[in-house]
Scaffold this active site. Structure first.
Site, short mmCIF file in Angstrom:
data_model
loop_
_atom_site.label_atom_id
_atom_site.label_comp_id
_atom_site.label_asym_id
_atom_site.label_seq_id
_atom_site.Cartn_x
_atom_site.Cartn_y
_atom_site.Cartn_z
N GLN A 1 -27.66 -40.24 -8.61
CA GLN A 1 -29.05 -40.57 -8.96
C GLN A 1 -29.11 -41.60 -10.08
OE1 GLN A 1 -27.93 -37.51 -8.38
NE2 GLN A 1 -29.49 -36.17 -7.53
N ASP B 1 -35.22 -29.20 -15.02
CA ASP B 1 -35.73 -28.57 -13.79
C ASP B 1 -36.34 -27.19 -14.06
OD1 ASP B 1 -33.59 -30.59 -12.80
OD2 ASP B 1 -34.90 -30.14 -11.11
N ARG C 1 -37.27 -36.32 -4.66
CA ARG C 1 -36.47 -35.46 -5.54
C ARG C 1 -36.98 -35.64 -6.97
NH1 ARG C 1 -35.10 -38.86 -8.55
NH2 ARG C 1 -34.14 -37.31 -9.88
N GLY C 2 -36.42 -34.77 -7.86
CA GLY C 2 -36.94 -34.74 -9.23
C GLY C 2 -37.98 -33.63 -9.30
N ALA C 3 -37.86 -32.78 -10.32
CA ALA C 3 -38.66 -31.55 -10.36
C ALA C 3 -40.17 -31.77 -10.19
CB ALA C 3 -38.35 -30.80 -11.65
N ASN D 1 -30.75 -28.47 -15.78
CA ASN D 1 -30.97 -29.86 -15.36
C ASN D 1 -29.76 -30.25 -14.51
OD1 ASN D 1 -32.52 -32.34 -15.41
ND2 ASN D 1 -30.92 -33.20 -16.68
N ARG E 1 -36.00 -25.86 -2.12
CA ARG E 1 -35.01 -26.02 -3.20
C ARG E 1 -35.33 -24.97 -4.28
NH1 ARG E 1 -33.67 -31.86 -5.28
NH2 ARG E 1 -31.71 -30.82 -5.77
#
Ligand code: MRU
Length: 334
Positions: free
Chosen positions: A191, A232, A49-51, A242, A84
Site C-alpha cells: 500500500q 483500524d 480499502r482503509g478503515a 494498524n 473484513r
C-alpha cells in the site's frame, strides 16, 4: 485542495463508484457497484480499502439493498459485516445504518432507500469533516520543517477524503509548514509503494520510498522528526491495531527517541475493548506472499503466516490525534 474521491455515490445511476485501488499506480480505474454483493467483494478483494473508506462503502452498500425491501437490507448488514474483521469503522457504519432501519419500522421502498442514502451520505461527510479537524490538530505536532515516516496508506483514498495520517501532513502544509515524507513499502500488498507514494506525489509532496526493513537504518542515520500512521481499531487504553509492521515501527521509534503518532477518527475507537488483546486480526491468503520476482514462487511445502494487522501497545504511542483533539498517555478513552 480537494483530494481524489475513492468512494462516490453516483446519484444519477443509483450506484456506488469505487476507485480501483488494486490498479494503482498504473491506472486510475473505477469499479461501479450495483449490488450488495458487488460492494462486499470490493471490500474483500481490496478494490476499496482503509478503515474509514471500508465503512463508507459498506454504508452505501446497504443503500443498494433497499430496493429489495427490509429483509434484503438486514441481509446486506449481515453480508457486509462478514467482509473484513479488523477495522471497526465497518461495524460502526453498519450499526448506524441498522439504527436508521429500525427507527422507521414501517418504511419500505423509495422512502426507505432515501433515508438510508441520507444516512450513508452523512457518514461520508462526517468522515471528511473529522479528517480536516484532526489534520489541524495534528499539524501542530510537527515542526515548521518536518521529516516524517509513514506506513501503509492512511490517505485521502483510504477515507472519505483528505486522509488521517496523510491528512495531518496535508494540513501541516496548508498551515505553511514544509513536510518531507518517507513512505514504507508495506509488505505484502505494498500500500505504501503503490498508493501512498502515488497519492503524495500527485499532491506535490517530496516523498521517498523505503522498504519496510530499512526503517531502523533510516531512523539511525537520517533525520526523522516523527512517525505518523493511521489505525483500524483503537481500544479504550490506546492499544492500536494498524497495518502489519506498525508495531515494529513503534518499537524502533521508541528506541531512537522519535515521536510515534496515530491519527484516527472517533469511528476507529472500540471502547467495548479495554485493551488491544481482543482486537480480531485478519489473516489473509498466503497467495499474497507466495509470489517472488521473475515469476518464481515460494514452494507450497513452506507454510506462510500472513496477518494483515498488528497491535501496537499504547506505551509506544506518543499521541493519538482525533477530531476531538490530541490525546497523550496515559490513555483512558471513554
Ligand atoms: O488492509 P488495508 O489496506 O485496508 O489496511 C489499511 C490500514 O492499515 C490503514 O493504515 C488504516 O486503515 C487507516 S486508513 C485511514
Amino acid at each position: 485542495m480537494r483530494t481524489i474521491d475513492s468512494v462516490e455515490w453516483i446519484e444519477a445511476d443509483g450506484a456506488l463508484r469505487l476507485l480501483d485501488q488494486r490498479a494503482l499506480p498504473g491506472r486510475e480505474a473505477y469499479v461501479v457497484c450495483r449490488t450488495v454483493e458487488d460492494v462486499a467483494l470490493a471490500i474483500e478483494n481490496m478494490t476499496v480499502r482503509g478503515a474509514p473508506a471500508i465503512g463508507i462503502a459498506a454504508a452505501y452498500g446497504v443503500v443498494l439493498a433497499a430496493a429489495g425491501g427490509r429483509g434484503a437490507v438486514r441481509e446486506a448488514l449481515e453480508r457486509l459485516a462478514r467482509t473484513r474483521p479488523t477495522a471497526v469503522n465497518l461495524f460502526e457504519a453498519l450499526n448506524r445504518m441498522r439504527a436508521i432501519l429500525e427507527a422507521e419500522p414501517s418504511l419500505e421502498g423509495e422512502g426507505l432507500a432515501g433515508l438510508l442514502l441520507d444516512g450513508a451520505l452523512r457518514i461520508h461527510e462526517a468522515d471528511v469533516e473529522a479528517n480536516r479537524r484532526m489534520g489541524a490538530y495534528g499539524a501542530e505536532l510537527l515542526p515548521r520543517t518536518a521529516v516524517v515516516l509513514t506506513h501503509c496508506n492512511a490517505g485521502a483514498i483510504a477515507t472519505g477524503g483528505h486522509g488521517t495520517a496523510l491528512g495531518v501532513l496535508r494540513s501541516a502544509r496548508e498551515a505553511g509548514k514544509t513536510v518531507r515524507v518517507y513512505a514504507d513499502e508495506t509488505r505484502p500488498l505494498l500500500q505504501g509503494a503503490r498508493l501512498t507514494v502515488w497519492e503524495l506525489a500527485r499532491d506535490g509532496f517530496d516523498v521517498t520510498l523505503i522498504a519496510d526493513g530499512m526503517a531502523g537504518a533510516l531512523m539511525r542515520t537520517k533525520r526523522v522528526d516523527a512517525v505518523i500512521v493511521g489505525a483500524d481499531r483503537i481500544a479504550a487504553n490506546g492499544d492500536t491495531a494498524n497495518k502489519i509492521g506498525t508495531y515494529a515501527l513503534a518499537v524502533l521509534a521508541a528506541a531512537h527517541g522519535v515521536p510515534f503518532y496515530v491519527a484516527a477518527p472517533w469511528s476507529t475507537f472500540d471502547l467495548t475493548l479495554a485493551d488491544g488483546s481482543g482486537i480480531p486480526i485478519e489473516e489473509r491468503s498466503d497467495e499474497e506472499m507466495r509470489g517472488l520476482p521473475n515469476g518464481q514462487r515460494v514452494p507450497e511445502t513452506v507454510r506462510v503466516w500472513n496477518p494483515a494487522f498488528d497491535v501496537t501497545p499504547a506505551r509506544y504511542i506518543s499521541a493519538i490525534v482525533t477530531e476531538r483533539g490530541v490525546f497523550r498517555p496515559p490513555y483512558m478513552f471513554s
